[in-house]
Design a protein around this motif. Structure first.
Motif, PDB file in Angstrom:
ATOM      1  N   HIS A 361      78.750  -4.600  13.762  1.00  0.00           N
ATOM      2  CA  HIS A 361      77.799  -5.633  13.225  1.00  0.00           C
ATOM      3  C   HIS A 361      78.603  -6.461  12.276  1.00  0.00           C
ATOM      4  O   HIS A 361      79.082  -6.111  11.370  1.00  0.00           O
ATOM      5  N   CYS A 434      72.927  -9.229   9.849  1.00  0.00           N
ATOM      6  CA  CYS A 434      73.710  -9.190  11.012  1.00  0.00           C
ATOM      7  C   CYS A 434      74.016 -10.583  11.574  1.00  0.00           C
ATOM      8  O   CYS A 434      72.801 -11.266  11.894  1.00  0.00           O
ATOM      9  N   LEU A 436      75.075 -10.957  14.694  1.00  0.00           N
ATOM     10  CA  LEU A 436      74.541 -11.045  16.073  1.00  0.00           C
ATOM     11  C   LEU A 436      73.137 -11.506  16.066  1.00  0.00           C
ATOM     12  O   LEU A 436      72.194 -10.924  15.455  1.00  0.00           O
ATOM     13  N   HIS A 439      70.185  -9.485  17.034  1.00  0.00           N
ATOM     14  CA  HIS A 439      69.762  -8.567  16.083  1.00  0.00           C
ATOM     15  C   HIS A 439      69.017  -9.095  14.853  1.00  0.00           C
ATOM     16  O   HIS A 439      68.107  -8.639  14.094  1.00  0.00           O
ATOM     17  N   MET A 444      67.096  -7.487  11.575  1.00  0.00           N
ATOM     18  CA  MET A 444      68.251  -6.994  10.975  1.00  0.00           C
ATOM     19  C   MET A 444      68.671  -8.159   9.996  1.00  0.00           C
ATOM     20  O   MET A 444      69.813  -8.634   9.864  1.00  0.00           O
TER      21      MET A 444
HETATM   22 CU   LIG Z   1      73.822  -6.375  14.474  1.00  0.00          CU
END
Ligand SMILES: [Cu+2]
Length: 455
Positions: A361, A434, A436, A439, A444
């Motif tokens: 991550h 994170c 991403l 996510h 996240m």
């Molecule tokens: Cu992530």
């Protein structure tokens, strides 16, 4: 922020996109260190979204307006009210004026949408651009500049045959969120599989991975190496000779490539099996007065002894009964739970990111720059049972190419990644998350408070 159509390739019909002015990436903002500027970010988008919103995600419920946006400058040291807090989104017809003091070292920053619960869709639609900070110290290094300093914003997208963007969906009609979105086609600066005519001389390329979820392993098809000169937050102490650049979403790398010995060649920028773009090197000899100095800019090491606190923060994956990924959480906490990270302004902390998941991550903290201390493999079963860290491998120091100032760090799967952070600049509420984007949109991401010292 506007909707427009753009030809990304001569063989594709024009693609509907969102961007800034009428471009994606939007116009590059150039600033001088220490010279502040104001930007009015105007939401001039249509009222309907053209990407699959998932109303189950926090902040994207069905009672929220479909089209919402807010701009964050990634890597900028700004007061909290100008940072683009994800819940402070606004709708078409509204705008926000933000102040960027630019009291920071030269670096390649980037602006992008950060709206709660739909950030991944707004960025996929095209809402991002570059923001470069420069100063006299960097100018004096005489690195390649002007036409010889070229930003390369790399991202992946999928297209339908009619040329329109295709964002992946889960197959569940009322819950379209997917845990990761990968495109099949590689874009650079808004073009599909482009080429660049270059002269046989040195170039400075400023690479940004603006993908939602794809990591790149950049290399050159002729085996030539890069000279990496900088990380997310500016120049390295000295150039690093490197064959493959590993770049996670949100990360930047600053490199010099010397085409002097490659007259007449065609060289591909590749990542694994993907061909990203082509450099066509001219045949005629040219003179090159730029330099690549042996030392660039000191990066004083932040000493572990300067940290007043260590936070151990697990990264945990919640799975559905069928084993599918449901969401990943920082510190086991959802977005709307009370703030747990509350560093004091002008103090230094160590954050130990204990990644118990199968994914790497890229973790990004707003406001601050930091340094990577090390990474280390640990026994996940012991950790699950007892919350004790039992290390099973040696301490891995930063690679030379990440031994500079960072604002996004890869927390590798089943490793403890330790960063050291001085919380400087401003007190107030920021976020860390994170990068991403799938996510990030699904919990996240956490608020954090930089607390003004008492007295
Ligand atoms: Cu992530």
């Amino acid at each position: 922020m506007n909707e427009f159509t753009s030809k990304v390739h001569r063989d594709l019909p024009a693609t509907r996109m969102w961007g800034f002015e009428a471009a994606s990436p939007g116009p590059t903002i150039e600033a001088r260190s220490g010279e502040g500027l104001l930007v009015e970010w105007v939401n001039n988008l249509p009222a309907k979204h053209f990407m699959p919103i998932d109303h189950n995600l926090h902040g994207a419920e069905a009672d929220k307006p479909e089209v919402r946006s807010i701009v964050h400058v990634h890597g900028a040291k700004v007061p909290p009210e100008s940072d683009g807090y994800p819940e402070n989104w606004y709708v078409p017809g509204k705008s926000a004026t933000y102040y960027y003091p630019n009291g920071q070292d030269p670096a390649l920053l980037w602006y992008h949408d950060h709206a709660m619960g739909i950030n991944r869709l707004n960025i996929y639609a095209g809402l991002f651009g570059l923001f470069i900070v420069r100063d006299k110290v960097e100018d004096a290094l005489n690195l390649p500049r002007g036409a010889y300093e070229i930003p390369l914003v790399v991202f992946d997208r999928s297209f339908r045959q009619d040329g329109q963007l295709d964002y992946p969906v889960s197959g569940i009609a009322d819950a379209p969120w997917v845990p990761e979105a990968f495109g099949e086609a590689m874009m650079v600066n808004g073009k599909l599989f482009p080429y660049l005519d270059v002269e046989p001389r040195k170039y400075r390329f400023r690479l940004l991975n603006a993908s939602n979820g794809r990591f790149y392993h950049f290399s050159l098809s002729n085996g030539q190496h890069f000279k990496q000169i900088g990380t997310d937050q500016g120049l390295l102490p000295a150039p690093v000779d490197i064959e493959t650049l590993l770049v996670a979403p949100g990360e930047r790398v600053d490199v010099v490539v010397d085409f002097t010995g490659q007259r007449g060649e065609r060289i591909l920028l590749k990542s694994d099996t993907f061909e990203i773009m082509q450099f066509r090197v001219g045949r005629d000899r040219v003179s090159d007065s730029s330099s690549l100095p042996g030392s660039l800019r000191p990066v004083p090491k932040t000493l572990e002894s300067s940290a007043i606190r260590t936070r151990r923060i697990p990264i945990i994956e919640n799975k559905a009964k069928n084993g599918d990924s449901m969401m990943m959480l920082l510190n086991g906490m959802h977005w709307d739970m009370p703030v747990t990270e509350n560093p004091t302004l002008d103090t230094t902390e160590i954050w130990e990111l204990v990644n118990t998941t199968e994914d790497s991550h890229p973790i990004h903290l707003h406001l601050v720059r930091f340094q990577l201390l090390d990474r280390r493999v640990f026994n996940e079963y012991v950790y699950y049972r007892t919350r004790e860290l039992r290390y099973t491998g040696p301490v891995e120091p930063p690679e030379p190419f990440e031994a500079g100032w960072k604002d996004t760090i890869r927390a590798h799967s089943l490793m403890v990644t330790r960063i050291i952070v001085r919380f400087e600049g401003y007190a107030g509420r920021y976020v860390w998350h994170c990068h991403l984007l799938e996510h990030e949109d699904n919990e996240m991401m956490r608020p954090y408070d930089v607390v003004a010292p008492r007295g």
